[in-house]
Motif scaffolding. Structure first.
Motif, PDB file in Angstrom:
ATOM      1  N   PHE A 146       6.101  -3.218  -7.356  1.00 32.21           N
ATOM      2  CA  PHE A 146       7.392  -2.668  -6.928  1.00 32.21           C
ATOM      3  C   PHE A 146       7.254  -1.165  -6.675  1.00 32.21           C
ATOM      4  O   PHE A 146       7.740  -0.638  -5.669  1.00 32.21           O
ATOM      5  CB  PHE A 146       8.476  -2.873  -8.007  1.00 32.21           C
ATOM      6  CG  PHE A 146       8.723  -4.303  -8.406  1.00 32.21           C
ATOM      7  CD1 PHE A 146       8.390  -5.358  -7.569  1.00 32.21           C
ATOM      8  CD2 PHE A 146       9.302  -4.596  -9.635  1.00 32.21           C
ATOM      9  CE1 PHE A 146       8.613  -6.679  -7.947  1.00 32.21           C
ATOM     10  CE2 PHE A 146       9.544  -5.903 -10.017  1.00 32.21           C
ATOM     11  CZ  PHE A 146       9.192  -6.952  -9.175  1.00 32.21           C
ATOM     12  N   GLY A 147       6.613  -0.466  -7.614  1.00 34.81           N
ATOM     13  CA  GLY A 147       6.472   0.984  -7.481  1.00 34.81           C
ATOM     14  C   GLY A 147       5.514   1.382  -6.382  1.00 34.81           C
ATOM     15  O   GLY A 147       5.699   2.410  -5.724  1.00 34.81           O
ATOM     16  N   GLY A 148       4.486   0.571  -6.170  1.00 39.99           N
ATOM     17  CA  GLY A 148       3.476   0.915  -5.177  1.00 39.99           C
ATOM     18  C   GLY A 148       3.995   1.000  -3.757  1.00 39.99           C
ATOM     19  O   GLY A 148       3.412   1.701  -2.917  1.00 39.99           O
ATOM     20  N   VAL A 149       5.106   0.288  -3.455  1.00 37.18           N
ATOM     21  CA  VAL A 149       5.648   0.314  -2.091  1.00 37.18           C
ATOM     22  C   VAL A 149       6.719   1.376  -1.921  1.00 37.18           C
ATOM     23  O   VAL A 149       7.385   1.424  -0.877  1.00 37.18           O
ATOM     24  CB  VAL A 149       6.221  -1.073  -1.694  1.00 37.18           C
ATOM     25  CG1 VAL A 149       5.128  -2.123  -1.676  1.00 37.18           C
ATOM     26  CG2 VAL A 149       7.351  -1.501  -2.622  1.00 37.18           C
ATOM     27  N   CYS A 150       6.885   2.249  -2.910  1.00 36.52           N
ATOM     28  CA  CYS A 150       7.942   3.266  -2.831  1.00 36.52           C
ATOM     29  C   CYS A 150       7.475   4.572  -2.208  1.00 36.52           C
ATOM     30  O   CYS A 150       8.305   5.399  -1.825  1.00 36.52           O
ATOM     31  CB  CYS A 150       8.513   3.539  -4.231  1.00 36.52           C
ATOM     32  SG  CYS A 150       9.542   2.201  -4.878  1.00 36.52           S
ATOM     33  N   THR A 151       6.153   4.786  -2.141  1.00 37.72           N
ATOM     34  CA  THR A 151       5.633   6.006  -1.518  1.00 37.72           C
ATOM     35  C   THR A 151       4.407   5.674  -0.682  1.00 37.72           C
ATOM     36  O   THR A 151       3.836   4.587  -0.795  1.00 37.72           O
ATOM     37  CB  THR A 151       5.229   7.061  -2.573  1.00 37.72           C
ATOM     38  OG1 THR A 151       4.078   6.597  -3.284  1.00 37.72           O
ATOM     39  CG2 THR A 151       6.361   7.345  -3.549  1.00 37.72           C
ATOM     40  N   LEU A 152       3.990   6.645   0.089  1.00 35.31           N
ATOM     41  CA  LEU A 152       2.816   6.463   0.944  1.00 35.31           C
ATOM     42  C   LEU A 152       1.558   6.217   0.125  1.00 35.31           C
ATOM     43  O   LEU A 152       0.702   5.413   0.516  1.00 35.31           O
ATOM     44  CB  LEU A 152       2.623   7.710   1.821  1.00 35.31           C
ATOM     45  CG  LEU A 152       1.338   7.793   2.647  1.00 35.31           C
ATOM     46  CD1 LEU A 152       1.284   6.673   3.677  1.00 35.31           C
ATOM     47  CD2 LEU A 152       1.226   9.157   3.323  1.00 35.31           C
ATOM     48  N   ILE A 153       1.425   6.874  -1.040  1.00 31.50           N
ATOM     49  CA  ILE A 153       0.171   6.834  -1.786  1.00 31.50           C
ATOM     50  C   ILE A 153       0.181   5.806  -2.916  1.00 31.50           C
ATOM     51  O   ILE A 153      -0.780   5.714  -3.676  1.00 31.50           O
ATOM     52  CB  ILE A 153      -0.169   8.224  -2.370  1.00 31.50           C
ATOM     53  CG1 ILE A 153       0.930   8.691  -3.347  1.00 31.50           C
ATOM     54  CG2 ILE A 153      -0.378   9.222  -1.265  1.00 31.50           C
ATOM     55  CD1 ILE A 153       0.602  10.001  -4.040  1.00 31.50           C
ATOM     56  N   GLY A 154       1.224   4.988  -3.034  1.00 34.16           N
ATOM     57  CA  GLY A 154       1.300   4.023  -4.124  1.00 34.16           C
ATOM     58  C   GLY A 154       0.288   2.900  -4.011  1.00 34.16           C
ATOM     59  O   GLY A 154      -0.103   2.318  -5.024  1.00 34.16           O
ATOM     60  N   THR A 155      -0.114   2.575  -2.807  1.00 29.29           N
ATOM     61  CA  THR A 155      -1.104   1.519  -2.596  1.00 29.29           C
ATOM     62  C   THR A 155      -1.935   1.874  -1.372  1.00 29.29           C
ATOM     63  O   THR A 155      -1.449   2.535  -0.436  1.00 29.29           O
ATOM     64  CB  THR A 155      -0.431   0.142  -2.411  1.00 29.29           C
ATOM     65  OG1 THR A 155      -1.410  -0.824  -2.035  1.00 29.29           O
ATOM     66  CG2 THR A 155       0.639   0.186  -1.344  1.00 29.29           C
ATOM     67  N   SER A 156      -3.170   1.430  -1.372  1.00 28.20           N
ATOM     68  CA  SER A 156      -4.064   1.740  -0.252  1.00 28.20           C
ATOM     69  C   SER A 156      -3.566   1.139   1.055  1.00 28.20           C
ATOM     70  O   SER A 156      -3.852   1.660   2.140  1.00 28.20           O
ATOM     71  CB  SER A 156      -5.475   1.217  -0.557  1.00 28.20           C
ATOM     72  OG  SER A 156      -5.471  -0.192  -0.766  1.00 28.20           O
TER      73      SER A 156
END
Length: 592
Positions: A146-156
């Motif tokens: 959930f958190g990873g899709v909240c910013t540009l750098i949350g997921t590769s």
């Protein structure tokens, strides 16, 4: 259909099959695709290696180093300590706080790294609150997504998408451009897990007998009966070994041959080799029992190892580990790591092969006997995530403020468009090393090279999709099937299609495959491609239905004692909920 399109589509189908069956590591599959397209002449040598110099690949590598800097200084672990104290008061309060903490942190460091840091902490909370670890680990993984899709750098994946669309002439994704829709997913997903999802997770043990049921489950190990054992000369079924210990399964080997007789017919002898399945508590009893020797420890002694006091340590094999797909024997494990694996539990189910030749997979749990001085070295090895509460790792706490300042500066500079995210991340890595937050060797070790190789390979596949015309060819089918229903229906279709593909492919491979199709589709419909791109971006990083669709799900598979069906039961309603939310809100955040 041209020959080039046929070749590219054939490679895509082959890649899907290889990714799904896991016959080869995903990074090797990506490199094979790259080499095949290069040899066929579909791409040029410069295009083939372009994935390695792609800004997304470089940025992701740098973000791994920044995440390691936060970990080595204890910046993230401080939050984990507060969560552990909260968990002693209320398991439900701890669950909500954990999801909030991990989701927030995952927005600013790689979410797989965040789960690896929190995994031992959450297991400790489970033990202290007498809660099943399975009830906490799946929410941990899901909240990180959930958190990873909240910013540009949350997921590769987000960084890769930004790089691809920038190459097509669109503005890159802003640091917080994804935040609005991401928060919708975050809030809805957290409420779902707290109100319904946790109740759908089966109790895999943990609250009744403390540590014995909390641990990762039943292990396969091998023992040798010594002459002084009380069971020598006794019938197996009536032996003290079976009567005094809770052993789930026992197989007897004598002179290299398995004895297939019933337990009532086997008389134990000195030197008999037994394959035993038991839980951690009974493993400890075996280890301390007079006349019983662990085969792995005997082998280590024969190799010249000096016996010394050891501590049992459980460690899960991390995603992208060099052990994934290899046996202990093939990996020359003992000579490489200097420690002995005493037992194994394989992705939530007991394996019956010989321990040394069992093929290991990400999510497997290994049990080690090692000196306390060796534990920290194992903790720092990115091949494993130590899940036993043995001793606290050593952090460079005096550097915590520097590490936090560096990451804050990188995020702020990218958000304000002062410098590109790649530039900021590279400078941040240099400052981390010069300031002593981590050593140069630790910086190199922090990079997940399998992820880097995978990204470089799949970027090349995307180039071939466009150059050969395969993307345009596939987009015509999509437009003819859904185009008349309007662009919102196209968002729904692409989100659903991406979710299904991600269940068998990696998330990075999914976006590299589908985004060229999205551009061709948007051109055919004469609409802004950005809403369609966002549907692919979110969907590829929000797969909850399988343990293999996202790395954090794989990481918790073994420690949580999950089964494949558990992910389907809990994750399918969540995927459907997010599909509906994406269809409604993406066109509002990014109008056509």
């Amino acid at each position: 259909m041209t020959m080039e399109i046929m070749i590219v589509l054939g490679l895509v189908v082959s890649a899907i099959i290889l990714f799904a069956t896991e016959r080869l590591p995903v990074d090797i599959v990506a490199l094979i695709l790259m080499a095949t397209m290069l040899l066929s002449g579909i791409i040029t040598p410069a295009e083939a290696i372009g994935g390695f110099s792609n800004p997304a690949t470089v940025t992701v590598g740098a973000m791994f180093v920044l995440s390691a800097g936060l970990y080595r200084t204890g910046a993230v672990n401080a939050v984990g300590g507060a969560l552990a104290r909260l968990g002693r008061k209320s398991s439900w309060l701890a669950l909500g706080a954990m999801m909030l903490f991990i989701g927030t942190i995952s927005a600013f460091i790689n979410n797989t790294a965040a789960v690896a840091i929190f995994l031992p902490i959450v297991l400790g909370v489970a033990r202290d609150t007498h809660t099943s670890a399975s009830r906490l680990l799946m929410p941990l993984s899901f909240a990180s997504m959930f958190g990873g899709v909240c910013t540009l750098i949350g997921t590769s994946t987000n960084i890769l998408v930004s790089s691809i669309i920038e190459r097509h002439g669109l503005p890159p994704i802003g640091m917080f451009e994804l935040t609005g829709m991401g928060l919708v997913f975050f809030c809805a997903g957290t409420l779902y897990m707290l109100l319904a999802g946790v109740r759908l997770i089966p109790d895999r043990g943990g609250e009744d007998n403390g540590e014995r049921r909390l641990r990762s489950g039943d292990y396969l190990t091998e023992i040798i009966i010594q002459p002084e054992a009380r069971s020598v000369g006794a019938v197996l079924a009536e032996s003290p070994l079976l009567h005094e210990l809770e052993l789930k399964s026992v197989e007897v080997f004598r002179d290299g041959r398995r004895l297939d007789n019933a337990q009532e017919q086997i008389v134990l002898r000195a030197g008999d080799h037994l394959k035993v399945i038991c839980d951690l508590e009974n493993f400890r009893k075996l280890q301390q029992r007079r006349g019983i020797a662990l085969k792995q420890e005997l082998d280590q002694g024969a190799a010249g190892g000096e016996p010394e006091a050891t501590t049992l340590v459980e460690a899960v094999i991390a995603p992208n580990s060099t052990l994934d797909g290899r046996s202990l024997k093939e990996a020359r494990f003992r000579s490489r790591y200097g420690v002995t694996a005493l037992a194994i539990r394989h992705r939530g189910r007991v394996m019956r092969e010989i321990l040394e030749t069992t093929v290991l997979r990400a999510g497997d749990v290994l049990l080690f006997g090692m000196a306390p001085r060796e534990i920290e070295r194992l903790r720092l090895d990115r091949t494993f995530v130590v899940i036993s509460e043995v001793q606290a790792p050593v952090f460079r706490k005096r550097k915590t403020a520097i590490a936090l300042a560096v990451v804050t500066a990188v995020v702020t500079a990218a958000a304000l468009n002062v410098i590109p995210i790649m530039t900021g991340a590279i400078v941040g890595c240099i400052v981390m090393v010069l300031a002593g937050c981590l050593s140069p060797d630790e910086a190199y070790e922090a990079v997940e090279w399998k992820v880097i190789m995978l990204m470089a390979g799949v970027v090349t596949l995307g180039v071939a999709m466009e150059k050969s015309g395969a993307a345009l060819f596939l987009s015509k089918f999509i437009v003819s099937a859904v185009g008349s229903a309007g662009p919102t229906a196209m968002v729904a279709t692409l989100y659903l299609f991406s979710a299904l593909i991600t269940a068998v492919l990696s998330n990075n491979a999914t976006v590299a495959l589908l985004i060229p199709i999205v551009f061709a589709t948007a051109d055919s419909l004469d609409v802004d491609p950005r809403p369609l791109i966002m549907a692919i971006t979110y969907s590829a990083s929000l797969d909850f239905m399988t343990p293999f669709g996202y790395q954090t799900n794989t990481l918790i598979y073994g420690p949580g004692r999950y089964r494949f069906s558990d992910y389907l039961r809990v994750g399918t309603p969540l995927n459907i909920l997010f599909w509906i939310l994406a269809t409604i809100f993406i066109p509002r955040f990014w109008p056509f």
